[in-house]
Design a protein around this motif. Structure first.
Motif, PDB file in Angstrom:
ATOM      1  N   LEU A 179      22.860 -16.030 -74.432  1.00 49.65           N
ATOM      2  CA  LEU A 179      23.931 -16.841 -74.999  1.00 49.65           C
ATOM      3  C   LEU A 179      23.450 -17.641 -76.207  1.00 49.65           C
ATOM      4  N   SER A 180      22.205 -18.118 -76.156  1.00 49.38           N
ATOM      5  CA  SER A 180      21.666 -18.891 -77.278  1.00 49.38           C
ATOM      6  C   SER A 180      21.593 -18.047 -78.552  1.00 49.38           C
ATOM      7  N   ALA A 181      21.348 -16.743 -78.394  1.00 47.06           N
ATOM      8  CA  ALA A 181      21.305 -15.854 -79.555  1.00 47.06           C
ATOM      9  C   ALA A 181      22.681 -15.752 -80.196  1.00 47.06           C
ATOM     10  N   HIS A 182      23.715 -15.731 -79.374  1.00 47.44           N
ATOM     11  CA  HIS A 182      25.068 -15.634 -79.929  1.00 47.44           C
ATOM     12  C   HIS A 182      25.434 -16.896 -80.704  1.00 47.44           C
ATOM     13  N   GLY A 183      24.864 -18.022 -80.319  1.00 47.65           N
ATOM     14  CA  GLY A 183      25.060 -19.230 -81.109  1.00 47.65           C
ATOM     15  C   GLY A 183      24.463 -19.074 -82.496  1.00 47.65           C
ATOM     16  N   PHE A 184      23.274 -18.459 -82.562  1.00 46.84           N
ATOM     17  CA  PHE A 184      22.618 -18.178 -83.839  1.00 46.84           C
ATOM     18  C   PHE A 184      23.463 -17.206 -84.659  1.00 46.84           C
ATOM     19  N   PHE A 185      23.964 -16.153 -84.003  1.00 42.59           N
ATOM     20  CA  PHE A 185      24.776 -15.148 -84.701  1.00 42.59           C
ATOM     21  C   PHE A 185      26.071 -15.765 -85.225  1.00 42.59           C
ATOM     22  N   LEU A 186      26.672 -16.665 -84.428  1.00 44.74           N
ATOM     23  CA  LEU A 186      27.916 -17.310 -84.847  1.00 44.74           C
ATOM     24  C   LEU A 186      27.691 -18.156 -86.096  1.00 44.74           C
ATOM     25  N   LEU A 187      26.582 -18.905 -86.135  1.00 43.93           N
ATOM     26  CA  LEU A 187      26.280 -19.718 -87.311  1.00 43.93           C
ATOM     27  C   LEU A 187      26.028 -18.835 -88.526  1.00 43.93           C
ATOM     28  N   LEU A 188      25.318 -17.718 -88.317  1.00 41.86           N
ATOM     29  CA  LEU A 188      25.068 -16.799 -89.418  1.00 41.86           C
ATOM     30  C   LEU A 188      26.378 -16.234 -89.944  1.00 41.86           C
ATOM     31  N   GLY A 189      27.275 -15.848 -89.033  1.00 38.93           N
ATOM     32  CA  GLY A 189      28.577 -15.337 -89.455  1.00 38.93           C
ATOM     33  C   GLY A 189      29.388 -16.382 -90.189  1.00 38.93           C
ATOM     34  N   LEU A 190      29.315 -17.633 -89.716  1.00 43.25           N
ATOM     35  CA  LEU A 190      30.049 -18.724 -90.343  1.00 43.25           C
ATOM     36  C   LEU A 190      29.534 -19.002 -91.750  1.00 43.25           C
ATOM     37  N   PHE A 191      28.213 -19.093 -91.901  1.00 41.53           N
ATOM     38  CA  PHE A 191      27.633 -19.442 -93.195  1.00 41.53           C
ATOM     39  C   PHE A 191      27.717 -18.297 -94.200  1.00 41.53           C
ATOM     40  N   GLN A 192      27.281 -17.087 -93.777  1.00 38.00           N
ATOM     41  CA  GLN A 192      27.138 -15.980 -94.718  1.00 38.00           C
ATOM     42  C   GLN A 192      28.423 -15.183 -94.903  1.00 38.00           C
ATOM     43  N   PHE A 193      29.043 -14.769 -93.812  1.00 37.11           N
ATOM     44  CA  PHE A 193      30.131 -13.805 -93.899  1.00 37.11           C
ATOM     45  C   PHE A 193      31.525 -14.434 -93.891  1.00 37.11           C
ATOM     46  N   ALA A 194      31.597 -15.736 -93.697  1.00 38.37           N
ATOM     47  CA  ALA A 194      32.878 -16.434 -93.765  1.00 38.37           C
ATOM     48  C   ALA A 194      32.859 -17.483 -94.870  1.00 38.37           C
ATOM     49  N   GLY A 195      32.085 -18.554 -94.686  1.00 44.21           N
ATOM     50  CA  GLY A 195      32.072 -19.640 -95.660  1.00 44.21           C
ATOM     51  C   GLY A 195      31.681 -19.205 -97.049  1.00 44.21           C
ATOM     52  N   ASN A 196      30.587 -18.494 -97.169  1.00 48.16           N
ATOM     53  CA  ASN A 196      30.083 -18.058 -98.474  1.00 48.16           C
ATOM     54  C   ASN A 196      31.135 -17.265 -99.236  1.00 48.16           C
ATOM     55  N   PHE A 197      31.660 -16.224 -98.618  1.00 40.43           N
ATOM     56  CA  PHE A 197      32.578 -15.341 -99.324  1.00 40.43           C
ATOM     57  C   PHE A 197      33.935 -15.999 -99.580  1.00 40.43           C
TER      58      PHE A 197
END
Length: 311
Positions: free
Chosen positions: A66-84
């Motif tokens: 579950l802790s890994a999914h927290g990391f993946f969620l932040l990566l998705g938020l920063f790179q693939f959502a917020g950035n674009f």
């Protein structure tokens, strides 16, 4: 430079730069009928499906704590959502050329964050090379920069682009951590892109209403290219390069991408080079050569921008 360095770093770095250099031309097929927020959503939804498919075919693990999914969620938020989303919003206020110039500065926060959080050294020669490259990119778009008047919209565009650069830099540095190296790259990207696409869909629906699709070969082909090559393949290669050499050196691709895009525009759109633009291209290449000589790229290292020898 060793053969291992070429295969593990130089070739993937070159591939990423060439792929992302073409995206400016392809993104034009995405503008018009479909709101840009939905185009971003489709891009990463398709990219995540491709990554999940690759995991299944290659028998890569999709089981993470579950802790890994927290990391993946932040990566998705920063790179693939917020950035674009910040970039697409900024494009309503300022030109793509100015966005490219600001994004060339990605090498600066990447280097500083790598020094601050990853304790990776900063090479003076590397920063000189990066500085020359950034100046070169600015000269490439000298006409757009001088013709742009200062206004509230202009300020908003700069701020949004700056936010995009910071979010991209944070996600880059996340890939340089020891924690990131414990996750399989394929599975990590599959989930991160999926989380990013979900966030993108929420933003798109809130700002642009229900989904809109343009059922034309140009639009659908553009979505597939951006998803398969500019997202799934390119981020797979780029994040792996970051894990090997660190975020600072890898970020030099943001300096080269505008130069590649302008070269492509020369052949496909009849772009005419001015003396100032030629000077900018020369400075970009000189800056790259200086940055390359600032460090070698031995296989398995993770220092960014440090002077460890000659290439």
């Amino acid at each position: 430079m060793t053969r291992a360095s070429v295969s593990r770093v130089v070739l993937p770095f070159a591939a990423v730069t060439l792929i992302w250099g073409t995206t400016w031309y392809v993104i034009k097929t995405q503008l018009g009928v479909v709101p840009p927020q939905w185009s971003v959503t489709y891009r990463f939804a398709v990219a995540s499906l491709l990554m999940f498919g690759a995991c299944i075919v290659m028998r890569r693990t999709l089981r993470f704590p579950l802790s890994a999914h927290g990391f993946f969620l932040l990566l998705g938020l920063f790179q693939f959502a917020g950035n674009f989303n910040f970039v697409y919003q900024a494009s309503r206020s300022i030109t793509s050329g100015l966005i490219a110039v600001v994004f060339a500065l990605l090498v600066v926060p990447n280097t500083l964050f790598a020094r601050l959080f990853l304790k990776q050294p900063i090479s003076g020669r590397f920063m000189i090379g990066a500085g020359l490259g950034i100046v070169g990119v600015a000269l490439l778009f000298e006409r757009e920069l001088t013709e742009t008047g200062w206004s509230a919209a202009f300020t908003t565009g700069l701020v949004l682009t700056g936010c995009a650069v910071i979010l991209a830099s944070v996600s880059n540095v996340m890939q340089g951590t020891e924690r990131a190296r414990t996750y399989d790259m394929f599975g990590m990207l599959a989930f991160a892109m999926a989380y990013g696409a979900i966030i993108d869909a929420g933003v798109a629906w809130a700002t642009s209403g229900p989904p809109v699709v343009e059922w034309t070969p140009a639009y659908l082909g553009g979505v597939f290219y951006l998803a398969a090559f500019a997202s799934a393949l390119a981020f797979l290669l780029y994040f792996n390069v970051i894990r090997i050499i660190g975020p600072a050196w890898a970020a030099y691709s943001s300096v080269l991408i505008p130069f590649i895009a302008m070269t492509i525009s020369t052949f496909l759109e009849g772009y005419r080079w001015t003396p100032v633009a030629v000077t900018g291209a020369v400075l970009t290449i000189v800056g790259l050569l200086i940055a390359l000589r600032a460090r070698s790229v031995p296989a398995g290292t993770a220092a960014a921008g440090g002077t460890t020898g000659r290439s």
